[in-house]
Design a protein around this motif. Sequence first.
Motif, PDB file in Angstrom:
ATOM      1  N   ASP A  72      14.485  -3.891 -21.111  1.00  0.00           N
ATOM      2  CA  ASP A  72      14.211  -4.921 -20.119  1.00  0.00           C
ATOM      3  C   ASP A  72      13.002  -4.482 -19.281  1.00  0.00           C
ATOM      4  O   ASP A  72      12.978  -3.363 -18.772  1.00  0.00           O
ATOM      5  CB  ASP A  72      15.425  -5.116 -19.211  1.00  0.00           C
ATOM      6  CG  ASP A  72      15.315  -6.353 -18.331  1.00  0.00           C
ATOM      7  OD1 ASP A  72      14.270  -6.533 -17.687  1.00  0.00           O
ATOM      8  OD2 ASP A  72      16.284  -7.124 -18.295  1.00  0.00           O
ATOM      9  N   ALA A  74      12.280  -5.120 -16.391  1.00  0.00           N
ATOM     10  CA  ALA A  74      12.632  -4.878 -14.991  1.00  0.00           C
ATOM     11  C   ALA A  74      13.237  -3.499 -14.777  1.00  0.00           C
ATOM     12  O   ALA A  74      13.378  -3.059 -13.645  1.00  0.00           O
ATOM     13  CB  ALA A  74      13.619  -5.946 -14.503  1.00  0.00           C
ATOM     14  N   ARG A 155      17.226  -7.549  -7.801  1.00  0.00           N
ATOM     15  CA  ARG A 155      17.266  -7.492  -9.265  1.00  0.00           C
ATOM     16  C   ARG A 155      18.168  -8.575  -9.818  1.00  0.00           C
ATOM     17  O   ARG A 155      17.865  -9.211 -10.831  1.00  0.00           O
ATOM     18  CB  ARG A 155      17.738  -6.110  -9.718  1.00  0.00           C
ATOM     19  CG  ARG A 155      16.721  -5.010  -9.511  1.00  0.00           C
ATOM     20  CD  ARG A 155      17.305  -3.647  -9.833  1.00  0.00           C
ATOM     21  NE  ARG A 155      17.864  -3.579 -11.167  1.00  0.00           N
ATOM     22  CZ  ARG A 155      18.588  -2.558 -11.620  1.00  0.00           C
ATOM     23  NH1 ARG A 155      18.841  -1.538 -10.823  1.00  0.00           N
ATOM     24  NH2 ARG A 155      19.049  -2.562 -12.847  1.00  0.00           N
ATOM     25  N   ALA A 158      16.516 -11.840  -9.773  1.00  0.00           N
ATOM     26  CA  ALA A 158      15.476 -11.912 -10.802  1.00  0.00           C
ATOM     27  C   ALA A 158      16.050 -12.057 -12.206  1.00  0.00           C
ATOM     28  O   ALA A 158      15.312 -12.150 -13.177  1.00  0.00           O
ATOM     29  CB  ALA A 158      14.583 -10.675 -10.729  1.00  0.00           C
ATOM     30  N   ASP A 160      18.459  -9.867 -13.618  1.00  0.00           N
ATOM     31  CA  ASP A 160      18.953  -8.623 -14.199  1.00  0.00           C
ATOM     32  C   ASP A 160      20.395  -8.433 -13.761  1.00  0.00           C
ATOM     33  O   ASP A 160      20.672  -8.155 -12.600  1.00  0.00           O
ATOM     34  CB  ASP A 160      18.099  -7.443 -13.730  1.00  0.00           C
ATOM     35  CG  ASP A 160      18.576  -6.118 -14.320  1.00  0.00           C
ATOM     36  OD1 ASP A 160      19.467  -6.138 -15.177  1.00  0.00           O
ATOM     37  OD2 ASP A 160      18.041  -5.072 -13.912  1.00  0.00           O
TER      38      ASP A 160
END
Length: 227
Positions: A72, A74, A155, A158, A160
Amino acid sequence: MVLTEDLVAGIALDVVGTTVLEYQGRPLDLTPPWRRATMVELIGEATGNNVNVRTPRDELAQLLASTGAPVDPAWGPGKLLAEYYEKSTETELWGPVFVCDFPQEVSPLARRHRDGPDLVERFEPVVAGRELGNAFSELIDPDDQRARFNEQAARHAAGDDDFGADVTEVVDEEYLRALEYGLPPTAGLGLGIDRLAMLLTDSANIREVIAFPTLRPERPGGAPAGG
């Protein structure tokens, strides 16, 4: 760690009469003391790669991708390192071994390590290729905890949702207020009783030791298979 190894060994003695077992055709010795090793030490032994939380992110991402696991964009170095450990190392640890010094990025409720801000005081006992529990020193600094909650919430916003064992999707204001009043130094330990039962009964699947396996397929007529 002493509490954990003594507890597991004592249960083994009570249940099967010995701490030297055979699990899935392989010998397994639960006799204390168990080995203590850091996550990065174990990764190095298993893969030959000398990496840690300060290794450049791109290098860690490439190593994780080489295992076939998704990466990922992120994820930071700590998350990438923890994922690489799980994909390349953990399942090969027959143990028992205490895996120590987890990245702070995957441990939002744990106290920062004395050896550096990127690690936390956390360990997992690993036996037969899977973690048997999770333990860490509690983070009691309200400012540090708020910063981590904010990071986790950002997170989550976003997209995640994979935070590891300590999932924190929102800022818990009640918990933070309690920390501001004051919390003594403390720590916690969680032991996976179902996984321990797997070891002591030589069961390969956790469904075999769960009292109410809701995922077990039903037989014709409604009775659970194997029930």
